[in-house]
Design a protein around this motif. Structure first.
Motif, PDB file in Angstrom:
ATOM      1  N   GLU A  76     -39.758   7.618  -1.166  1.00  0.00           N
ATOM      2  CA  GLU A  76     -39.651   8.788  -1.711  1.00  0.00           C
ATOM      3  C   GLU A  76     -38.618   9.729  -0.873  1.00  0.00           C
ATOM      4  OE1 GLU A  76     -41.889  12.163  -1.917  1.00  0.00           O
ATOM      5  OE2 GLU A  76     -40.638  12.636  -3.789  1.00  0.00           O
ATOM      6  N   ALA A  77     -38.904   9.876   0.438  1.00  0.00           N
ATOM      7  CA  ALA A  77     -38.455  10.703   1.051  1.00  0.00           C
ATOM      8  C   ALA A  77     -36.997  10.414   1.509  1.00  0.00           C
ATOM      9  CB  ALA A  77     -38.872  10.971   2.704  1.00  0.00           C
ATOM     10  N   ILE A  78     -36.699   9.095   1.822  1.00  0.00           N
ATOM     11  CA  ILE A  78     -35.427   8.859   2.256  1.00  0.00           C
ATOM     12  C   ILE A  78     -34.398   8.056   0.908  1.00  0.00           C
ATOM     13  CG2 ILE A  78     -35.867   8.354   4.390  1.00  0.00           C
ATOM     14  CD1 ILE A  78     -35.927   5.202   3.901  1.00  0.00           C
ATOM     15  N   GLU A  83     -34.730  15.787  -1.928  1.00  0.00           N
ATOM     16  CA  GLU A  83     -33.975  16.210  -0.587  1.00  0.00           C
ATOM     17  C   GLU A  83     -33.617  14.722   0.002  1.00  0.00           C
ATOM     18  OE1 GLU A  83     -37.735  17.767  -0.204  1.00  0.00           O
ATOM     19  OE2 GLU A  83     -37.061  19.235  -1.414  1.00  0.00           O
ATOM     20  N   CYS A  89     -41.573   5.786   7.408  1.00  0.00           N
ATOM     21  CA  CYS A  89     -40.517   6.531   6.591  1.00  0.00           C
ATOM     22  C   CYS A  89     -41.099   6.214   5.158  1.00  0.00           C
ATOM     23  CB  CYS A  89     -39.064   6.634   6.841  1.00  0.00           C
ATOM     24  SG  CYS A  89     -38.318   4.794   6.719  1.00  0.00           S
ATOM     25  N   THR A  90     -40.805   7.079   4.173  1.00  0.00           N
ATOM     26  CA  THR A  90     -41.041   6.762   2.849  1.00  0.00           C
ATOM     27  C   THR A  90     -39.946   6.583   1.944  1.00  0.00           C
ATOM     28  OG1 THR A  90     -41.223   8.967   2.021  1.00  0.00           O
ATOM     29  CG2 THR A  90     -43.236   7.969   3.233  1.00  0.00           C
TER      30      THR A  90
END
Lengths: 398, 228
Positions: A193-195, A200, A190-191
């Motif tokens: 930025e994403a989490i 989002e 997972c990154t």
């Protein structure tokens, strides 16, 4: 006391194994361990089988699983007993196995930890796990383990300045390891930025028990792991194909069942005492440890446990995570397997799974990209209850 | 193109539906999933994606896949009224599909959600996009929903705290076989929208281009060893 070593390890893939019988899942891991040791055909010569399991009666409506495993493996009349110590059942089973060998009562002991949790729904499983809490003061009040994890995290944040982003950094680190672990439940990176940072993230990494989010909480997993222990000072130690990895220290400790009876709920006394005993037994100190597997059912626990075992000053561990000190290429890699967060947490299997990871790393058998460079000593902490019954283990490559 | 008179009789009446505006979601893995309406000419890729899952009993993939296969075929052959199909694609590869139907200006009928790529809440995001289409874009007031798998029940009935209207059967009934009907009302949707539904609009030309041609999954986590 005799020296005790691990000569065989076995592990199922963690994940959703709910279509399988718990005894089969455990037998799979045990068979894997016996094959690893080159001892499958001679399995009836094993002196004792110890099975770690937390709640098969609830999750699978099945009791006496030690008998089930023996029967499935065609191992009668080898003695077999069950050890239950909540989510620390696996490490407790290893400790009992260690005691049997070290005391001279047995020379060869097979230890299996396993759990199949996903035969029931997630919320039912969460409720079953919560039965280990104090019945009147906690369970009857509606507390769950994620609830405890959330409150503990909030207290730690207020006292030491931890942020939700720090927790996300732990997830990124552990998923990077778990993505390479063939046994891991969630084999995906997972990154940040994403989490955490992206627009989002709030939905992609939703709250489970605020401030704990999905990526700071372990998945509900099924699986099993097994180890074959041997008396290293016995002639029988020569019967196995693999060189033993020595159990240098193993100890457990307890704390108040009811968390509100602790003077400072952020202090995990049972972790500290178990670790100190294990260090003393091994003749080691925290700075001797090459890598560690710490019970991150909730990411905050990796931080708190790493402080209690003496790796970092209290309230400072997350600063080390920010600097990458606990990453696979850092000064002290933590949760090289992916930890409970990525590898998964079948409660009764977790302690044995942590021990299998110690052995894989010390043998140099971890997958490319997550193998620690030339480790000497690995430590694992298996956390039972909300820190009320904890086992610490130190394994050594001699 | 002229439509055969008999064929015309077989087709259901259609209400022109507002299009679903594409959006892009960054999944936990960092991958970008474009969510958009599927086009009729993409039916081959959609059906080809679903077909292998018809033989997977675990997690009720078989029943969901076989029903969705029929729904998409029905949509393509114009045998279902006002159906829409949304697809989630990562670099064009199909990660999940949802089907649904606009019944009246006030009522939507959620059909199925099929997740190919697991562990990243792809299904949860696509289901949320489907509800967004029903309630925010098509302007319906309610959506009827059923679950045919425990995973679906957990994701929709529990997480959205859907209204259980099963006691009102047969006056309130979902089209799918009489299983208990739950309802997402506008007020329930407004209570959960911010934590369930996400995505960025407009989608950049680069991302749109990447999802312009749908590709069937090369592997399925549900079918070990499957290679396309």
């Amino acid at each position: 006391m005799s020296r005790v070593g691990v000569v065989g390890i076995g592990h199922t893939k963690f994940g959703n194994l709910s279509q399988y019988d718990l005894g089969d899942v455990m037998a799979y891991a045990a068979t894997d361990a016996l094959k690893d040791a080159g001892f499958l055909e001679r399995r009836k010569e094993i002196d004792q089988v110890i099975v770690g399991n937390m709640a098969s009666g609830l999750f699978c409506h099945q009791s006496a699983v030690a008998s089930s495993v023996i029967s499935k493996m065609d191992m009668e009349p080898v003695p077999a007993e069950l050890v239950e110590n909540g989510p620390a059942s696996g490490a407790s089973a290893i400790k009992i196995g260690y005691m049997a060998v070290a005391s001279g009562m047995a020379d060869i002991v097979l230890v299996i930890g396993g759990e199949v949790m996903r035969k029931v729904t997630g919320w039912t499983g969460t409720e079953y796990v919560a039965t280990m809490l104090h019945p009147e003061a906690e369970y009857d009040m509606g507390l769950t383990l994620p609830g405890f994890g959330g409150m503990f995290t909030r207290m730690y944040m207020e006292k030491y300045g931890l942020t939700e982003r720090d927790l996300a950094l732990l997830a990124v680190k552990n998923h990077a390891n778990g993505a390479k672990n063939k046994y891991a439940h969630i084999q995906a990176e997972c990154t940040i930025e994403a989490i955490a940072d992206g627009p989002e993230a709030n939905v992609v990494n939703t709250y489970v028990a605020e401030p704990l989010r999905m990526y700071s909480t372990c998945p509900v997993s099924d699986g099993a792991a097994a180890l074959l222990l041997v008396n290293m000072d016995s002639p029988k130690a020569k019967l196995f194909s693999k060189k033993p990895v020595r159990i240098a220290g193993i100890a457990s400790a307890t704390d108040t069942h009811c968390v509100h009876n602790r003077k400072d709920p952020l202090k995990l006394e049972a972790v500290r005492i178990a670790a100190e005993k294990a260090y003393a037994m091994a003749g080691l100190s925290p700075k001797d440890i090459s890598f560690a597997e710490l019970h991150d059912a909730f990411s905050i626990l990796e931080l708190a446990i790493s402080e209690e075992v003496g790796f970092f000053e209290r309230g400072k561990s997350f600063l080390a995570v920010r600097k990458g000190e606990t990453a696979i290429d850092g000064r002290l890699p933590i949760n090289t397997s992916g930890g409970l967060k990525s590898k998964g947490h079948p409660v009764g299997a977790t302690g044995t799974s942590q021990a299998v990871e110690l052995v894989r790393q010390l043998r140099g058998e971890a997958e490319l990209g997550r193998q620690v460079t030339d480790p000497k000593y690995g430590m694992a902490v298996n956390f039972g209850g909300f820190g009320n019954n904890v086992v610490a283990m130190i394994f050594a490559k001699d | 193109m002229a439509i055969d008179a008999m064929e015309q009789k077989l087709r259901p009446p259609e209400i022109p539906l507002k299009p679903y505006p594409p959006k892009v979601i960054t999944l936990a893995s960092g991958e970008k999933m474009v969510v958009r309406e599927a086009k009729r000419e993409e039916v081959g890729a959609l059906l080809g994606t679903i077909y292998p899952l018809i033989g997977v009993p675990a997690d009720f993939y078989d029943i969901v896949a076989v029903r969705m296969y029929g729904e998409i075929l029905g949509w393509y052959r114009r045998r279902v009224a006002n159906e829409f199909v949304l697809v989630g694609a990562i670099d064009g590869e199909i990660a999940g599909i949802v089907t649904s139907r606009h019944v009246t200006p006030k009522l939507g009928m959620s059909l199925h959600t099929l997740t190919i790529k697991r562990g990243l809440r792809v299904g949860a995001q696509l289901f949320a996009a489907k509800m967004e289409h029903h309630l925010d874009i098509l302007g319906e007031e309610e959506v009827y929903i059923v679950a045919e798998s425990p995973n679906g029940f957990k994701r929709w009935m529990i997480e959205y705290e859907l209204e259980d209207r099963s006691s009102q059967f047969p006056e309130v009934r979902h089209e799918l076989g009489g299983v208990p009907t739950y309802v997402l009302t506008r007020s329930l949707w407004e209570a959960v929208r911010d934590v369930k539904c996400t995505g960025t609009r407009p989608v950049s030309d680069t991302d749109l281009k990447a999802s312009a041609k749908l590709v069937m999954p090369r592997e399925y986590p549900q079918i070990p060893g499957f290679k396309r």
